[in-house]
Design a protein around this motif. Structure first.
Motif, PDB file in Angstrom:
ATOM      1  N   ASN A   5       0.804  -1.178   0.189  1.00 53.90           N
ATOM      2  CA  ASN A   5      -0.077   0.268   0.016  1.00 53.90           C
ATOM      3  C   ASN A   5       0.814   1.168   0.022  1.00 53.90           C
ATOM      4  OD1 ASN A   5      -2.569  -1.460   0.162  1.00 53.90           O
ATOM      5  ND2 ASN A   5      -2.036  -1.756   2.147  1.00 53.90           N
ATOM      6  N   THR A   6       2.181   1.063   0.019  1.00 50.90           N
ATOM      7  CA  THR A   6       3.088   2.338   0.130  1.00 50.90           C
ATOM      8  C   THR A   6       3.957   2.297  -1.142  1.00 50.90           C
ATOM      9  OG1 THR A   6       4.900   1.107   1.044  1.00 50.90           O
ATOM     10  CG2 THR A   6       3.364   1.822   2.588  1.00 50.90           C
ATOM     11  N   ALA A   7       3.644   1.612  -2.038  1.00 46.24           N
ATOM     12  CA  ALA A   7       4.306   1.578  -3.342  1.00 46.24           C
ATOM     13  C   ALA A   7       4.212   2.870  -4.446  1.00 46.24           C
ATOM     14  CB  ALA A   7       3.830   0.402  -4.353  1.00 46.24           C
ATOM     15  N   GLY A   8       5.170   3.303  -4.914  1.00 45.29           N
ATOM     16  CA  GLY A   8       4.790   4.576  -5.814  1.00 45.29           C
ATOM     17  C   GLY A   8       5.591   5.605  -5.246  1.00 45.29           C
ATOM     18  N   SER A   9       5.599   6.811  -5.711  1.00 43.47           N
ATOM     19  CA  SER A   9       6.381   8.025  -5.315  1.00 43.47           C
ATOM     20  C   SER A   9       5.684   9.270  -5.294  1.00 43.47           C
ATOM     21  CB  SER A   9       7.581   8.421  -6.246  1.00 43.47           C
ATOM     22  OG  SER A   9       7.241   8.436  -7.557  1.00 43.47           O
ATOM     23  N   LEU A  10       6.016  10.111  -4.373  1.00 47.57           N
ATOM     24  CA  LEU A  10       5.232  11.292  -4.221  1.00 47.57           C
ATOM     25  C   LEU A  10       6.219  12.569  -4.328  1.00 47.57           C
ATOM     26  CD1 LEU A  10       3.057  10.569  -1.150  1.00 47.57           C
ATOM     27  CD2 LEU A  10       2.117  10.768  -3.504  1.00 47.57           C
ATOM     28  N   HIS A  11       6.084  13.465  -5.203  1.00 49.10           N
ATOM     29  CA  HIS A  11       6.938  14.697  -5.448  1.00 49.10           C
ATOM     30  C   HIS A  11       6.467  16.096  -4.562  1.00 49.10           C
ATOM     31  CE1 HIS A  11       7.947  12.062  -8.995  1.00 49.10           C
ATOM     32  NE2 HIS A  11       9.324  12.605  -8.693  1.00 49.10           N
ATOM     33  N   CYS A  12       5.227  15.751  -4.212  1.00 48.35           N
ATOM     34  CA  CYS A  12       4.625  17.055  -3.459  1.00 48.35           C
ATOM     35  C   CYS A  12       4.782  16.923  -1.768  1.00 48.35           C
ATOM     36  CB  CYS A  12       3.410  17.063  -3.778  1.00 48.35           C
ATOM     37  SG  CYS A  12       3.172  17.515  -5.551  1.00 48.35           S
TER      38      CYS A  12
END
Length: 225
Positions: free
Chosen positions: A68-75
């Motif tokens: 559920n924490t996979a992926g990235s956030l640039h903000c």
């Protein structure tokens, strides 16, 4: 047998992680193995809160929760070493896995020099970083420059010199240079950063998802130990 400096193509073989991952899912798969093998006691991740502008740090101790924490956030503009120092007692008695940007890696080493973090208990996977955008300016930028309601954006990324958004009804990208000339774009610290590739990481993943082999998106792993 791999050795330091080798380059590898990597992607997860876990179907659930692949479904949720932004690209190849290699980072999440590596941390899942680290937890299952008890190499680390927990993995400190950044996950989406109310929306993609709300980055929240979470300590994961059960491998099944990592998907559920996979992926990235640039903000999200969190500095992970500061959180470990302040809230996890500098990792004195717990082994923690962390995915690090260049600024995170540098902060870990500076805090370790001051004996404020036990670096022996920190396990790092480094990812190259094109910069981050503060949440409130990001919402304004998307509304003003992209002409899109920031509430309908479900994904953002920085790739090949562009800030790209995906939203209900389409996607759009604008040059980072154009955005920054207009007073938007990445944080000031990110613009002057010279360490986007965190060499001190024990393992490094670079140019995520830019290669395909056998029809699969993959992450290009560098120096994987």
């Amino acid at each position: 047998m791999t050795k330091k400096g080798d380059m590898l193509y990597a992607w997860t073989s876990d179907a659930d992680i692949k479904k949720h991952a932004e690209l190849g899912g290699a980072v999440t798969a590596l941390w899942k193995y680290a937890l299952e093998s008890k190499t680390v006691d927990g993995v400190l991740v950044v996950t989406k809160g109310a929306d993609l502008y709300d980055a929240q740090p979470v300590l994961i101790t059960d491998a099944k929760d990592l998907v559920n924490t996979a992926g990235s956030l640039h903000c999200g503009t969190l500095l992970i070493p500061k959180l470990i120092k302040k809230y996890l007692d500098g990792a004195k008695d717990i082994k923690i896995g962390v995915t690090v940007k260049g600024c995170d890696a540098m902060a870990f080493y500076e805090l370790a020099k001051r004996k404020q973090i036990n670096l022996d208990n920190i396990y790092m996977i480094g990812v190259n970083c094109g910069g981050s955008v503060s949440a409130v300016p990001a919402r304004k930028m998307i509304a003003d420059k992209f002409g899109v309601d920031p509430n309908v954006v479900h994904k953002e990324e920085i790739d090949k010199g562009q800030f790209i958004i995906e939203y209900e009804g389409g996607h759009k990208g604008i040059s980072i240079d154009e955005l920054e000339e207009a007073g938007y774009g990445r944080r000031t610290n990110c613009r002057r950063c010279k360490d986007e590739d965190p060499a001190p990481g024990r393992s490094r993943l670079r140019e995520l998802g830019c290669h395909r082999r056998q029809g699969r998106e993959s992450d290009l792993c560098r120096g994987l130990l």
